[in-house]
Scaffold this motif. Structure first.
Motif, PDB file in Angstrom:
ATOM      1  N   GLU A 120      -8.613  40.645   8.790  1.00 34.05           N
ATOM      2  CA  GLU A 120      -7.599  41.919   7.768  1.00 34.05           C
ATOM      3  C   GLU A 120      -6.144  40.582   7.512  1.00 34.05           C
ATOM      4  OE1 GLU A 120      -8.137  45.758   7.307  1.00 34.05           O
ATOM      5  OE2 GLU A 120     -10.062  45.412   5.953  1.00 34.05           O
ATOM      6  N   THR A 121      -6.633  40.239   9.178  1.00 36.46           N
ATOM      7  CA  THR A 121      -5.247  39.490   9.596  1.00 36.46           C
ATOM      8  C   THR A 121      -4.744  38.207   9.127  1.00 36.46           C
ATOM      9  OG1 THR A 121      -4.492  41.324  10.876  1.00 36.46           O
ATOM     10  CG2 THR A 121      -3.097  39.712  10.678  1.00 36.46           C
ATOM     11  N   VAL A 122      -3.850  38.015   8.024  1.00 36.23           N
ATOM     12  CA  VAL A 122      -3.473  36.545   8.137  1.00 36.23           C
ATOM     13  C   VAL A 122      -2.900  36.316   8.571  1.00 36.23           C
ATOM     14  CG1 VAL A 122      -3.216  34.494   5.634  1.00 36.23           C
ATOM     15  CG2 VAL A 122      -4.160  37.617   5.239  1.00 36.23           C
ATOM     16  N   THR A 123      -3.745  35.251   9.587  1.00 35.36           N
ATOM     17  CA  THR A 123      -2.284  34.131  10.463  1.00 35.36           C
ATOM     18  C   THR A 123      -1.486  33.644   9.966  1.00 35.36           C
ATOM     19  OG1 THR A 123      -4.317  32.163  10.357  1.00 35.36           O
ATOM     20  CG2 THR A 123      -4.790  33.270  11.797  1.00 35.36           C
ATOM     21  N   LYS A 124      -0.445  33.077  10.299  1.00 37.13           N
ATOM     22  CA  LYS A 124       1.089  32.849   9.747  1.00 37.13           C
ATOM     23  C   LYS A 124       0.753  30.788   8.983  1.00 37.13           C
ATOM     24  CE  LYS A 124       5.934  33.377  10.124  1.00 37.13           C
ATOM     25  NZ  LYS A 124       5.404  31.654   9.846  1.00 37.13           N
ATOM     26  N   ARG A 125       1.031  30.801   8.186  1.00 40.38           N
ATOM     27  CA  ARG A 125       0.511  29.364   8.176  1.00 40.38           C
ATOM     28  C   ARG A 125       1.761  28.447   8.969  1.00 40.38           C
ATOM     29  NH1 ARG A 125       0.968  27.582   1.861  1.00 40.38           N
ATOM     30  NH2 ARG A 125       0.822  25.892   2.260  1.00 40.38           N
ATOM     31  N   THR A 126       0.843  27.320  10.083  1.00 39.91           N
ATOM     32  CA  THR A 126       1.870  26.855  10.521  1.00 39.91           C
ATOM     33  C   THR A 126       1.638  25.209   9.736  1.00 39.91           C
ATOM     34  OG1 THR A 126      -0.200  26.205  12.077  1.00 39.91           O
ATOM     35  CG2 THR A 126       1.279  27.093  12.813  1.00 39.91           C
ATOM     36  N   ALA A 127       3.122  25.032   9.607  1.00 35.56           N
ATOM     37  CA  ALA A 127       3.699  23.304   8.880  1.00 35.56           C
ATOM     38  C   ALA A 127       2.685  23.112   7.181  1.00 35.56           C
ATOM     39  CB  ALA A 127       2.634  22.146   9.266  1.00 35.56           C
ATOM     40  N   PHE A 128       1.764  22.623   6.822  1.00 31.01           N
ATOM     41  CA  PHE A 128       0.875  23.212   5.156  1.00 31.01           C
ATOM     42  C   PHE A 128      -0.070  24.317   5.434  1.00 31.01           C
ATOM     43  CE2 PHE A 128       4.064  19.999   3.828  1.00 31.01           C
ATOM     44  CZ  PHE A 128       3.746  20.377   2.344  1.00 31.01           C
ATOM     45  N   GLY A 129      -0.812  24.257   6.942  1.00 25.59           N
ATOM     46  CA  GLY A 129      -1.970  25.033   6.909  1.00 25.59           C
ATOM     47  C   GLY A 129      -3.151  24.762   6.094  1.00 25.59           C
ATOM     48  N   THR A 130      -4.234  25.730   5.889  1.00 27.29           N
ATOM     49  CA  THR A 130      -5.188  24.843   5.532  1.00 27.29           C
ATOM     50  C   THR A 130      -5.389  26.441   4.210  1.00 27.29           C
ATOM     51  OG1 THR A 130      -6.311  23.963   8.168  1.00 27.29           O
ATOM     52  CG2 THR A 130      -8.341  24.691   6.045  1.00 27.29           C
ATOM     53  N   HIS A 131      -6.056  25.880   3.390  1.00 25.07           N
ATOM     54  CA  HIS A 131      -6.581  26.628   1.648  1.00 25.07           C
ATOM     55  C   HIS A 131      -7.458  27.428   2.771  1.00 25.07           C
ATOM     56  CE1 HIS A 131      -8.932  23.767   0.299  1.00 25.07           C
ATOM     57  NE2 HIS A 131      -8.114  22.646   0.555  1.00 25.07           N
ATOM     58  N   TRP A 132      -8.330  28.592   1.296  1.00 25.01           N
ATOM     59  CA  TRP A 132      -9.052  29.403   1.306  1.00 25.01           C
ATOM     60  C   TRP A 132      -9.629  28.715   1.116  1.00 25.01           C
ATOM     61  CZ3 TRP A 132      -8.946  35.263   3.694  1.00 25.01           C
ATOM     62  CH2 TRP A 132      -7.680  35.504   5.017  1.00 25.01           C
ATOM     63  N   GLY A 133      -9.993  28.166   0.524  1.00 29.50           N
ATOM     64  CA  GLY A 133     -11.128  27.961  -1.119  1.00 29.50           C
ATOM     65  C   GLY A 133     -10.835  27.216  -2.126  1.00 29.50           C
ATOM     66  N   LEU A 134     -10.968  26.530  -2.849  1.00 30.70           N
ATOM     67  CA  LEU A 134     -10.908  25.676  -4.255  1.00 30.70           C
ATOM     68  C   LEU A 134     -11.372  26.603  -5.093  1.00 30.70           C
ATOM     69  CD1 LEU A 134     -11.320  22.005  -2.459  1.00 30.70           C
ATOM     70  CD2 LEU A 134      -9.371  23.102  -2.743  1.00 30.70           C
ATOM     71  N   LEU A 135     -10.383  26.378  -5.773  1.00 33.28           N
ATOM     72  CA  LEU A 135     -10.426  26.596  -7.804  1.00 33.28           C
ATOM     73  C   LEU A 135     -10.451  25.199  -8.361  1.00 33.28           C
ATOM     74  CD1 LEU A 135      -7.900  29.411  -8.409  1.00 33.28           C
ATOM     75  CD2 LEU A 135     -10.352  30.264  -7.714  1.00 33.28           C
ATOM     76  N   TYR A 136     -11.633  24.978  -9.785  1.00 31.87           N
ATOM     77  CA  TYR A 136     -12.126  24.491 -10.747  1.00 31.87           C
ATOM     78  C   TYR A 136     -11.473  24.336 -11.825  1.00 31.87           C
ATOM     79  CZ  TYR A 136     -13.973  22.268  -6.468  1.00 31.87           C
ATOM     80  OH  TYR A 136     -14.129  21.887  -4.732  1.00 31.87           O
ATOM     81  N   CYS A 148      -7.916  21.342  -9.636  1.00 27.85           N
ATOM     82  CA  CYS A 148      -7.903  22.300  -8.788  1.00 27.85           C
ATOM     83  C   CYS A 148      -7.138  22.634  -7.478  1.00 27.85           C
ATOM     84  CB  CYS A 148      -9.170  21.981  -7.903  1.00 27.85           C
ATOM     85  SG  CYS A 148      -8.611  20.662  -6.376  1.00 27.85           S
ATOM     86  N   PHE A 149      -7.406  23.561  -7.314  1.00 24.53           N
ATOM     87  CA  PHE A 149      -6.175  24.349  -6.764  1.00 24.53           C
ATOM     88  C   PHE A 149      -6.370  25.053  -5.343  1.00 24.53           C
ATOM     89  CE2 PHE A 149      -4.062  29.205  -5.871  1.00 24.53           C
ATOM     90  CZ  PHE A 149      -2.596  28.473  -6.165  1.00 24.53           C
ATOM     91  N   GLY A 150      -5.611  25.481  -4.234  1.00 24.12           N
ATOM     92  CA  GLY A 150      -6.202  25.247  -3.621  1.00 24.12           C
ATOM     93  C   GLY A 150      -5.298  26.978  -2.932  1.00 24.12           C
ATOM     94  N   VAL A 151      -6.580  28.156  -2.888  1.00 28.03           N
ATOM     95  CA  VAL A 151      -5.868  28.991  -2.335  1.00 28.03           C
ATOM     96  C   VAL A 151      -5.286  29.579  -1.077  1.00 28.03           C
ATOM     97  CG1 VAL A 151      -6.248  32.251  -2.862  1.00 28.03           C
ATOM     98  CG2 VAL A 151      -7.265  30.193  -4.210  1.00 28.03           C
ATOM     99  N   TYR A 152      -3.583  30.538  -0.861  1.00 32.67           N
ATOM    100  CA  TYR A 152      -3.588  30.960   0.047  1.00 32.67           C
ATOM    101  C   TYR A 152      -3.475  32.221   0.280  1.00 32.67           C
ATOM    102  CZ  TYR A 152      -2.627  25.754   2.209  1.00 32.67           C
ATOM    103  OH  TYR A 152      -2.646  24.226   1.866  1.00 32.67           O
ATOM    104  N   PRO A 153      -3.739  32.763   0.539  1.00 30.90           N
ATOM    105  CA  PRO A 153      -3.392  34.888   0.548  1.00 30.90           C
ATOM    106  C   PRO A 153      -1.602  34.563   1.316  1.00 30.90           C
ATOM    107  CG  PRO A 153      -5.186  34.145   1.971  1.00 30.90           C
ATOM    108  CD  PRO A 153      -4.649  33.264   1.629  1.00 30.90           C
ATOM    109  N   ARG A 154      -1.025  35.430  -0.341  1.00 32.60           N
ATOM    110  CA  ARG A 154       0.090  35.176  -0.457  1.00 32.60           C
ATOM    111  C   ARG A 154       0.831  37.146   0.975  1.00 32.60           C
ATOM    112  NH1 ARG A 154       2.901  35.320  -5.078  1.00 32.60           N
ATOM    113  NH2 ARG A 154       2.684  37.332  -5.629  1.00 32.60           N
ATOM    114  N   ARG A 155      -0.727  37.721   0.796  1.00 39.75           N
ATOM    115  CA  ARG A 155      -0.103  38.982   2.075  1.00 39.75           C
ATOM    116  C   ARG A 155      -0.654  38.573   3.235  1.00 39.75           C
ATOM    117  NH1 ARG A 155      -1.994  43.879  -2.015  1.00 39.75           N
ATOM    118  NH2 ARG A 155      -1.381  42.729  -4.411  1.00 39.75           N
ATOM    119  N   ARG A 156      -0.481  39.113   4.096  1.00 32.86           N
ATOM    120  CA  ARG A 156       0.162  39.306   5.304  1.00 32.86           C
ATOM    121  C   ARG A 156      -1.780  40.492   5.768  1.00 32.86           C
ATOM    122  NH1 ARG A 156       1.199  35.679   8.749  1.00 32.86           N
ATOM    123  NH2 ARG A 156       1.771  37.384  10.475  1.00 32.86           N
ATOM    124  N   VAL A 157      -1.867  41.080   5.273  1.00 34.89           N
ATOM    125  CA  VAL A 157      -2.618  41.976   5.363  1.00 34.89           C
ATOM    126  C   VAL A 157      -3.479  41.941   4.098  1.00 34.89           C
ATOM    127  CG1 VAL A 157      -4.049  44.108   5.929  1.00 34.89           C
ATOM    128  CG2 VAL A 157      -2.044  43.409   7.325  1.00 34.89           C
TER     129      VAL A 157
END
Length: 407
Positions: A368-384, A332-341
């Protein structure tokens, strides 16, 4: 499933629908101990339930152990990092073994844990506690002085971790004294560690009567992003020495039953370094991945390894053989948005069309605004993903890092 009165009565500490479903479809009586917000759901679905607020620590904390004891519960199983000490305290009463509480504290506090590991002859990096920013700067300088760095050489990084948070939460990498200023005061005290070069991996081991009953090696593609099971042959070749390390860990921490989820580093010359250990199921849905790869329910394995009434025959019959019995590789892969908006979820076609892709649990963005990841942050959801080849799986998971899922 029909419940057997001869077998143990277990308490699940924390809320996990997958764990509840596993218990429901198993032959053990069970009760869920969870916060009050779970009550309506439990009543509606006839789930045995005891309300408890795990965040409240006071002189009534013993009540939960007495309540469960009066109900005839044999053992409590922690499902989350935050319930590990509660399980230790409750089990010290239920199993009449006061040491279990102290053991749980060791398994919760990363600094105590490293000291205990060191006393047991397990290799760890250099580590210290920091109470303020000056401590961090001092440690950074001292570690790099020890590594015989010259002026102008790039610093070796150090790692900062919260003492008692799960996984990547509160994990920072510091390379320069300037970066120390970015740490908020409220994060102190923290554990500081030297950087361990090597291949980081995790282990999941089910233990009963002091013996390992099933040992899985989880391969991280990128820490905090992706994992798959079983591992590639390149990592599996260390299985024998990894097993010896886990046996050493069990002996050092005096673990007789239950489940451990440690992380290690293996260096290019095959040396093993201990990172940390948790006494609860891993994150990133590794239990679910194991079920996809092998077909056994890892939560039911958890119940068996905690239950003092489990027989030798039962636990031997339950677990498959490692690696050879796997039907495929699950990742599985944890998705983090790569864009700020971002405005919407858009699954990349190449991901959806890949034969290994199975499902995802991504939802449309709430803001719409992606909060800046502090440390490792929390992913937005998983792909299987699921397929035959561990190398294809590894490369596929790595490639997902370059794709945009939110645009």
């Amino acid at each position: 499933m029909e419940k057997s009165p001869e077998k143990g009565h277990i308490a699940l500490l924390g809320w996990s629908l997958n764990a509840i479903e596993a218990a429901e479809n198993f032959d053990r009586r069970y009760v869920v101990v969870a916060p009050e917000w779970a009550e309506d759901y439990c009543q509606e679905h006839a789930i045995p339930y005891v309300p408890w607020n795990f965040e409240r620590l006071n002189d009534r904390s013993m009540e939960i152990a007495e309540t469960l004891q009066d109900m005839g519960v044999d053992v409590a199983i922690p499902l989350y990092e935050e319930t590990v000490e509660w399980a230790g305290a409750i089990n010290s009463v239920l199993l009449d073994n006061p040491r279990l509480y102290g053991q749980a504290l060791l398994l919760r506090d990363k600094a105590l844990m490293k000291r205990r590991a060191q006393l047991g002859g397990i290799r760890v990096g250099i580590f210290e506690e920091a109470h303020d920013k000056e401590d961090v700067i001092r440690f950074l300088k001292r570690v790099n002085q020890t590594l015989l760095k010259l002026d102008g050489d790039p610093n070796d990084p150090i790692h900062l971790k919260a003492f008692d948070k799960a996984g990547c939460l509160g994990h920072r990498v510091i390379r320069t004294p300037d970066e120390v200023d970015t740490i908020p005061e409220e994060e102190f005290p923290v554990l500081m560690e030297s950087h361990l070069d090597g291949w980081e991996f995790a282990v999941e081991a089910w233990i009963h009567n002091g013996k390992i009953r099933f040992l899985n090696i989880s391969e991280y593609v990128t820490l905090g992003y992706s994992v798959f099971v079983p591992a590639t042959p390149e990592l599996e070749r260390y299985r024998e020495s990894i097993t010896r390390q886990i046996e050493k860990l069990i002996k050092t921490f005096d673990i007789d039953f239950g489940f451990v989820h440690p992380e290690y580093f293996v260096t290019s010359d095959g040396e093993m370094y201990f990172g940390e250990v948790a006494y609860r199921p891993p994150g990133f849905k590794v239990f679910e991945l194991l079920e996809r790869a092998y077909g056994f329910n890892a939560y039911q394995g958890l119940i068996l390894s905690f239950d003092p009434k489990t027989t030798e025959q039962e636990i031997t019959d339950f677990f498959p053989r490692e690696v050879v019995d796997a039907k495929g590789v699950a990742g599985c892969f944890g998705v983090y948005p790569r864009r700020r908006v971002v405005s919407r979820l858009q699954m990349p076609e190449e991901t959806e069309d890949h034969p290994y892709f199975e499902s995802h649990e991504l939802t449309a963005p709430l803001e719409e605004t992606v909060t800046k990841r502090t440390a490792f942050g929390t992913h937005w959801g998983l792909l299987y993903f699921f397929g035959d080849d561990p190398h294809t799986m590894r490369d596929l998971l790595k490639h997902q890092e370059e794709l945009d899922f939110y645009v």
